[in-house]
Design an enzyme around this catalytic site. Structure first.
Site, PDB file in Angstrom:
ATOM      1  CG  ASP A   6      -1.951   0.754   1.200  1.00  0.00           C
ATOM      2  OD1 ASP A   6      -1.737   1.813   0.159  1.00  0.00           O
ATOM      3  OD2 ASP A   6      -2.805   1.030   2.030  1.00  0.00           O
ATOM      4  CG  MET A   7       2.164   2.664  -3.739  1.00  0.00           C
ATOM      5  SD  MET A   7       3.686   2.034  -3.252  1.00  0.00           S
ATOM      6  CE  MET A   7       4.651   3.548  -3.127  1.00  0.00           C
ATOM      7  CG  ASP A 100      -2.995   3.694  -3.599  1.00  0.00           C
ATOM      8  OD1 ASP A 100      -4.022   2.902  -3.956  1.00  0.00           O
ATOM      9  OD2 ASP A 100      -3.199   4.689  -2.501  1.00  0.00           O
ATOM     10  CD  GLU A 101      -5.058  -0.745  -1.495  1.00  0.00           C
ATOM     11  OE1 GLU A 101      -4.961  -1.301  -0.298  1.00  0.00           O
ATOM     12  OE2 GLU A 101      -5.981  -0.005  -1.939  1.00  0.00           O
TER      13      GLU A 101
END
Length: 399
Positions: A6-7, A100-101
């Site tokens: 996860d960013m 983003d995941e």
């Protein structure tokens, strides 16, 4: 062994990286310079109480030094693609969950590494190498627990929950802390005395299965660290292909509404042509104060031509719209089919097909709508946004 990457504050972190004088400063990202609602913000901004969904004006009252960053969706998609491709160096079993995941199934390559923690730090190192960005990682034996662990590790952390301890770790957590269990399901569970994951054993799986079907059975297992959902590595064929856009509130000028509808028609058509889809039926909608004014319009033939779709939109506005204020437009191709759908009696418009092919080539090289209908010179300057179901490949690779 499942990992969730996860960013951290992905869009805001990219803005801080690309603008070095913003490093470690409060940054809020909105949809373009005109956007007034925060899409995401940096941890420095969150320390002041700023959060996603907050109005920029209110955020500046909480944080006077807040830096406003207009979103750059193509830059975010570029870095996301780089990250997702970099993760394949760790394992080929990667599910892109969102921009983003990503989930990684590490089960087949555990013998290559020195345990979960070692793998976790290697993933963080790889993400940093390809993007220069930080991420948080959760590792466990199933998708839900891995996602929960990543959330607990934020920011820039790593948390490992051994599968044998998952039920014990989750037991004291409220059920809505798990991804996929919304407030509505939470209210249903509370009615039967289930507020925390450890309470789930008090009710039979059949109770949830009767109410929610397969999802109910999965929820019962999720709460005990036994989510059976496998990783999904394939992008499914689309049930629809659509685009929508928000207008200035209460827009009542017909010319502006038609401009937005033509913009969406051209976007839908170009996307269908890019992935060789055509559709015969289209959802067309205008969001008004009293809800959606909508229809399902049929073209009579399968098409991927923006001009044809726009004519359906224009006819819809002429017939249904009575001058009320509009907040949003939506154009969606329903049940698209791949490949050219030929009509036995219709003569194909080869000149129009060649024109669309040429326009697509120019726009692919020089940017979206470099060549476009003249009306779109008046289109909104607000940038496009990344769809929630974005993927780095296939028809989901859309902005």
């Amino acid at each position: 062994m499942i990992a969730l990457i996860d960013m951290d504050c992905f869009f805001a972190q990219i803005e801080q990286m690309d603008n070095r004088n913003w490093f470690k400063k409060p940054v809020a990202v909105t949809n373009g310079t005109q956007g007034t609602t925060i899409i995401t913000c940096s941890y420095e901004a969150r320390a002041f109480g700023v959060h996603t969904g907050m109005r920029l004006k209110q955020a500046r009252q909480l944080c006077p030094g807040l830096i406003h960053a207009p979103s750059r969706p193509y830059r975010y998609a570029e870095l996301s693609t780089r990250i997702m491709e970099g993760l394949i160096d760790i394992t080929p079993d990667v599910e892109v969950f969102s921009v983003d995941e990503a989930f990684l199934d590490l089960s087949r390559c555990q013998s290559l590494y020195q345990g979960a923690t070692d793998i976790g730090y290697l993933i963080k190192k790889r993400v940093w190498q390809v993007s220069g960005l930080h991420c948080s990682i959760g590792i466990s034996g199933d998708k839900t627990t891995a996602k929960f662990a990543a959330k607990k590790a934020k920011p820039d952390g790593l948390k490992v929950i051994h599968p044998d301890l998952a039920a014990e770790v989750l037991a004291s957590e409220v059920v809505t802390a798990l991804s996929g269990i919304n407030k509505g399901i939470g209210r249903f569970l509370r009615h039967y005395g289930v507020e925390r994951c450890g309470d789930m054993k008090k009710i039979p799986m059949s109770l949830l299965a009767k109410r929610f079907g397969h999802l109910g059975r999965r929820i019962w297992l999720m709460a005990q660290g036994l989510d059976p959902e496998p990783l999904n590595f394939n992008v499914k064929a689309p049930k629809s292909i659509g685009h929508g856009k928000v207008l200035p509130p209460k827009t009542a000028q017909k010319n502006i509404i038609l401009t937005y509808l033509q913009h969406m028609s051209e976007k839908v058509a170009a996307r269908m042509r890019c992935f060789c889809y055509q559709a015969e039926c289209f959802f067309i909608g205008l969001k008004t104060e009293r809800g959606w004014l909508k229809t399902k319009a049929r073209a009579g033939v399968y098409t991927d031509d923006g001009q044809v779709i726009y004519q359906l939109c224009k006819a819809f506005v002429d017939f249904y719209w009575a001058g009320q204020g509009v907040w949003q437009v939506q154009v969606t191709a329903l049940s698209p089919r791949q490949g050219k759908q030929l009509d036995l009696f219709a003569q194909p418009d080869l000149q129009r097909e060649h024109l669309n092919q040429t326009v697509d080539k120019v726009n692919y090289r020089y940017g979206e709508l470099t060549l476009a209908p003249a009306r779109l010179l008046q289109k909104s300057t607000m940038p496009n946004v990344i769809a929630p179901a974005w993927k780095p490949k296939g028809h989901r690779k859309t902005i």
